[in-house]
Write an enzyme that holds these catalytic residues in place. Structure first.
Site, mmCIF file in Angstrom:
data_model
loop_
_atom_site.group_PDB
_atom_site.id
_atom_site.type_symbol
_atom_site.label_atom_id
_atom_site.label_comp_id
_atom_site.label_asym_id
_atom_site.label_seq_id
_atom_site.Cartn_x
_atom_site.Cartn_y
_atom_site.Cartn_z
ATOM 1 C CB THR A 72 -9.698 -12.795 -7.373
ATOM 2 O OG1 THR A 72 -9.776 -11.658 -6.524
ATOM 3 C CG2 THR A 72 -9.883 -14.070 -6.571
ATOM 4 C CE LYS A 76 -7.774 -8.342 -10.217
ATOM 5 N NZ LYS A 76 -8.776 -7.461 -9.591
ATOM 6 C CG ASP A 88 -2.172 -3.177 -26.448
ATOM 7 O OD1 ASP A 88 -1.309 -4.077 -26.389
ATOM 8 O OD2 ASP A 88 -2.470 -2.578 -27.504
ATOM 9 C CG ASP A 113 -11.187 -5.019 -12.122
ATOM 10 O OD1 ASP A 113 -12.241 -5.681 -12.043
ATOM 11 O OD2 ASP A 113 -10.180 -5.265 -11.433
ATOM 12 N N GLY A 141 -4.037 1.914 -5.911
ATOM 13 C CA GLY A 141 -3.751 0.477 -5.931
ATOM 14 C C GLY A 141 -4.105 -0.123 -7.286
ATOM 15 C CG LEU A 228 -13.616 0.755 -7.348
ATOM 16 C CD1 LEU A 228 -14.132 2.128 -7.720
ATOM 17 C CD2 LEU A 228 -12.159 0.627 -7.686
HETATM 18 P P1 NAP Z 1 -4.780 -2.625 -3.391
HETATM 19 O O1 NAP Z 1 -4.019 -2.722 -4.665
HETATM 20 O O2 NAP Z 1 -4.344 -3.403 -2.212
HETATM 21 O O3 NAP Z 1 -4.841 -1.054 -2.993
HETATM 22 C C1 NAP Z 1 -5.402 -0.647 -1.761
HETATM 23 C C2 NAP Z 1 -5.569 0.858 -1.772
HETATM 24 O O4 NAP Z 1 -6.147 1.252 -0.507
HETATM 25 C C3 NAP Z 1 -4.236 1.620 -1.873
HETATM 26 O O5 NAP Z 1 -4.486 2.852 -2.526
HETATM 27 C C4 NAP Z 1 -3.882 1.812 -0.388
HETATM 28 O O6 NAP Z 1 -2.989 2.876 -0.156
HETATM 29 C C5 NAP Z 1 -5.248 2.150 0.163
HETATM 30 N N1 NAP Z 1 -5.295 1.953 1.610
HETATM 31 C C6 NAP Z 1 -5.382 0.766 2.269
HETATM 32 N N2 NAP Z 1 -5.411 1.001 3.609
HETATM 33 C C7 NAP Z 1 -5.332 2.347 3.788
HETATM 34 C C8 NAP Z 1 -5.330 3.194 4.925
HETATM 35 N N3 NAP Z 1 -5.386 2.697 6.172
HETATM 36 N N4 NAP Z 1 -5.272 4.547 4.735
HETATM 37 C C9 NAP Z 1 -5.213 5.052 3.471
HETATM 38 N N5 NAP Z 1 -5.227 4.299 2.351
HETATM 39 C C10 NAP Z 1 -5.288 2.960 2.503
HETATM 40 O O7 NAP Z 1 -6.313 -3.047 -3.618
HETATM 41 P P2 NAP Z 1 -7.199 -2.849 -4.936
HETATM 42 O O8 NAP Z 1 -7.189 -4.100 -5.721
HETATM 43 O O9 NAP Z 1 -6.816 -1.578 -5.583
HETATM 44 O O10 NAP Z 1 -8.663 -2.744 -4.305
HETATM 45 C C11 NAP Z 1 -9.078 -1.596 -3.609
HETATM 46 C C12 NAP Z 1 -10.534 -1.733 -3.199
HETATM 47 O O11 NAP Z 1 -11.356 -1.811 -4.354
HETATM 48 C C13 NAP Z 1 -10.818 -3.009 -2.386
HETATM 49 O O12 NAP Z 1 -11.747 -2.703 -1.377
HETATM 50 C C14 NAP Z 1 -11.436 -3.941 -3.404
HETATM 51 O O13 NAP Z 1 -12.327 -4.869 -2.821
HETATM 52 C C15 NAP Z 1 -12.207 -2.941 -4.263
HETATM 53 N N6 NAP Z 1 -12.445 -3.433 -5.630
HETATM 54 C C16 NAP Z 1 -13.718 -3.477 -6.053
HETATM 55 C C17 NAP Z 1 -13.998 -3.901 -7.336
HETATM 56 C C18 NAP Z 1 -15.428 -3.929 -7.791
HETATM 57 O O14 NAP Z 1 -15.713 -4.648 -8.764
HETATM 58 N N7 NAP Z 1 -16.326 -3.169 -7.165
HETATM 59 C C19 NAP Z 1 -12.965 -4.289 -8.202
HETATM 60 C C20 NAP Z 1 -11.636 -4.219 -7.730
HETATM 61 C C21 NAP Z 1 -11.400 -3.795 -6.429
HETATM 62 P P3 NAP Z 1 -1.405 2.552 -0.036
HETATM 63 O O15 NAP Z 1 -0.901 2.451 -1.442
HETATM 64 O O16 NAP Z 1 -0.851 3.713 0.696
HETATM 65 O O17 NAP Z 1 -1.269 1.268 0.720
#
Ligand code: NAP
Length: 284
Positions: A72, A76, A88, A113, A141, A228
């Site tokens: 994590t 990652k 892939d 994921d 993200g 998510l």
């Molecule tokens: P990440 O790569 O850091 O991406 C974060 C995303 O949130 C980006 O699209 C970012 O936009 C956006 N964001 C953050 N703050 C923002 C704000 N103030 N206004 C608008 N957009 C904002 O994180 P990630 O790994 O993709 O994870 C995203 C979420 O999914 C997290 O909450 C994580 O815990 C959750 N998740 C859940 C699972 C599950 O199994 N349920 C698995 C993976 C992740 P920018 O690009 O503009 O910064």
């Protein structure tokens, strides 16, 4: 007679999760529940490993009896450079969350994921089919990359995507292809018209973060809405979507399902994702 000193006892398989920090991880509770439930002699441990120690840790873990690990934040993406075999889909996503330490000494890296996301949807919104119409995706993200790749794999006709930083959404379109249409973040609400599935993959709505504040007035009744984020289980996005007649699916199921392939490879048993597991993880 057999010399007891020469009788080799089978090694107890070890698995775990590496991150930095790691104390918040629910994975030990999740895998611990399965180990107990299936009576498997094995252990799953959280390990706080700083980036500068990652390479050495990967070298040592198989020697210590580890059969694989979850990966994590913040490892990652960097883990891909240290793995010998990258699937892939992990390469396409640019990140891995599950490693297998193979008997031949090679490290195999995969990303589960997207499969976890799809399995959660199949379990909680079984009537949704990929051909039902366009998908609206908020965020671009790491998690969005996995989700979008999985949606394309199952054959959705179109993914409309909006991200605060537009360039990240454009990059995703470049990497995944023409099924993606990029919208401006300020026009993200327009993506909802005729969408069969709406996904929040941003971290907005998570405990301690601001809520996702996008106009949902174009959301149609019966659309499936999923988040998510799973802390809290019902985000403000899901609450509003439900009020507007959407069928909502929370993000905890994705976490549970993404863990299953790793557990099966490490411990030899395909585990079940059911209400008892959900309870155990929520209690942790
Ligand atoms: P990440 O790569 O850091 O991406 C974060 C995303 O949130 C980006 O699209 C970012 O936009 C956006 N964001 C953050 N703050 C923002 C704000 N103030 N206004 C608008 N957009 C904002 O994180 P990630 O790994 O993709 O994870 C995203 C979420 O999914 C997290 O909450 C994580 O815990 C959750 N998740 C859940 C699972 C599950 O199994 N349920 C698995 C993976 C992740 P920018 O690009 O503009 O910064």
């Amino acid at each position: 007679m057999t010399d007891p000193s020469k009788t080799e006892l089978p090694r107890i398989p070890l698995a775990g999760v590496i991150g930095h920090p790691i104390a918040h991880s629910r994975s030990p509770a999740l895998h611990g529940h399965w180990l107990k439930r299936y009576g498997i002699k094995g252990h799953y441990v959280p390990m706080d490993i700083a980036p500068q120690d990652l390479k050495e840790a990967l070298h040592m873990l198989p020697r210590l009896g580890f059969v694989g690990i979850n990966v994590t934040i913040p490892h990652k993406e960097t883990i891909l450079q240290l793995a010998d075999v990258v699937t892939d889909r992990a390469a396409l996503i640019g990140a891995a969350n599950t490693l297998i330490f193979r008997k031949d000494g090679k490290i195999h890296a995969d990303n589960t994921d997207g499969a976890g996301f799809m399995a959660n949807l199949r379990q909680h919104a079984p009537q949704w089919v990929p051909q039902a119409g366009p998908v609206a995706l908020f965020g671009a993200g790491g998690a969005a990359r996995a989700v979008a790749a999985a949606l394309i794999e199952v054959g959705v006709p179109e993914i409309r995507i909006a991200n605060r930083t537009r360039l990240r959404a454009e990059t995703l379109r470049h990497d995944l292809g023409a099924k993606l249409t990029v919208y401006d973040w300020v026009h993200a609400g327009d993506m909802l018209q005729g969408a069969s599935l709406v996904i929040n993959s941003t971290s907005l709505g998570m405990t301690g973060k601001p809520d996702l504040r996008l106009p949902l007035d174009q959301l149609e009744r019966g659309t499936v809405a999923t988040d998510l984020v799973y802390t809290p289980l019902m985000t403000s996005f899901l609450i509003e979507a439900e009020e507007r007649g959407a069928q909502v699916v929370d993000g905890l199921g994705m976490l549970l399902h993404q863990a299953a392939p790793g557990f099966e490879r490490w411990f030899g048993k395909r585990p079940e994702v059911d209400a008892a597991l959900r309870e155990a993880v929520l209690r942790a």
